[in-house]
Design a protein around this motif. Structure first.
Motif, mmCIF file in Angstrom:
data_model
loop_
_atom_site.group_PDB
_atom_site.id
_atom_site.type_symbol
_atom_site.label_atom_id
_atom_site.label_comp_id
_atom_site.label_asym_id
_atom_site.label_seq_id
_atom_site.Cartn_x
_atom_site.Cartn_y
_atom_site.Cartn_z
ATOM 1 N N GLU A 49 0.442 -1.106 0.155
ATOM 2 C CA GLU A 49 -0.056 -0.203 -0.086
ATOM 3 C C GLU A 49 1.674 1.055 0.091
ATOM 4 O OE1 GLU A 49 -3.680 1.816 2.524
ATOM 5 O OE2 GLU A 49 -2.598 0.105 3.253
ATOM 6 N N LEU A 50 0.610 1.996 -1.186
ATOM 7 C CA LEU A 50 0.878 3.243 -1.131
ATOM 8 C C LEU A 50 0.011 4.130 -0.782
ATOM 9 C CD1 LEU A 50 3.809 4.999 -1.810
ATOM 10 C CD2 LEU A 50 2.818 5.123 -3.451
ATOM 11 N N LYS A 51 0.379 5.804 0.361
ATOM 12 C CA LYS A 51 -0.647 6.833 1.175
ATOM 13 C C LYS A 51 -0.509 7.725 -0.190
ATOM 14 C CE LYS A 51 -3.475 4.543 3.968
ATOM 15 N NZ LYS A 51 -3.754 4.596 5.189
ATOM 16 N N VAL A 52 -0.616 8.733 -0.674
ATOM 17 C CA VAL A 52 0.534 9.943 -1.396
ATOM 18 C C VAL A 52 -0.883 11.155 -1.118
ATOM 19 C CG1 VAL A 52 1.468 10.651 -3.213
ATOM 20 C CG2 VAL A 52 1.134 8.878 -2.789
ATOM 21 N N PHE A 53 -0.111 12.169 -0.919
ATOM 22 C CA PHE A 53 -1.073 13.613 -0.485
ATOM 23 C C PHE A 53 -0.534 14.414 -1.568
ATOM 24 C CE2 PHE A 53 -1.860 12.310 4.041
ATOM 25 C CZ PHE A 53 -3.634 12.407 3.824
ATOM 26 N N LYS A 85 -3.931 16.418 -8.795
ATOM 27 C CA LYS A 85 -4.551 14.920 -8.969
ATOM 28 C C LYS A 85 -6.406 14.995 -9.636
ATOM 29 C CE LYS A 85 -7.742 11.817 -7.068
ATOM 30 N NZ LYS A 85 -7.639 10.320 -6.264
#
Length: 85
Positions: free
Chosen positions: A43-47, A53
């Motif tokens: 899993e990769l969480k990115v803002f 976006k």
């Protein structure tokens, strides 16, 4: 007497019972899908900033792929480019 009066349609009969147990709820289906994916993925969480976006969404829609697939392609291109140098 007409045959249509005596005819029994398939929808009038009793449905056969579901034989594979109780069907999963939507939440249970999602949990199972995530569990399967965790076997082969991380899993990769990115803002990211909103304009980026929005652009990502447009590009994914145009190509007909998910955001994860699009990002994977970008990373693979970047990695293969650095491997060649």
């Amino acid at each position: 007497m007409s045959q249509s009066v005596n005819a029994v349609t398939s929808s009038a009969g009793v449905k056969r019972p579901y034989r594979k147990g109780n069907p999963l709820s939507d939440a249970e289906k999602q949990q199972a899908a995530v569990a399967r994916k965790k076997l082969t993925h991380k899993e990769l969480k990115v803002f990211v900033r909103n304009p980026i976006k929005d652009r990502l969404l447009v590009e994914c829609e145009k190509e007909g792929i998910t955001q994860a697939e699009y990002i994977e392609r970008l990373l693979q291109k970047a990695f293969s480019h650095t491997d060649k140098e």
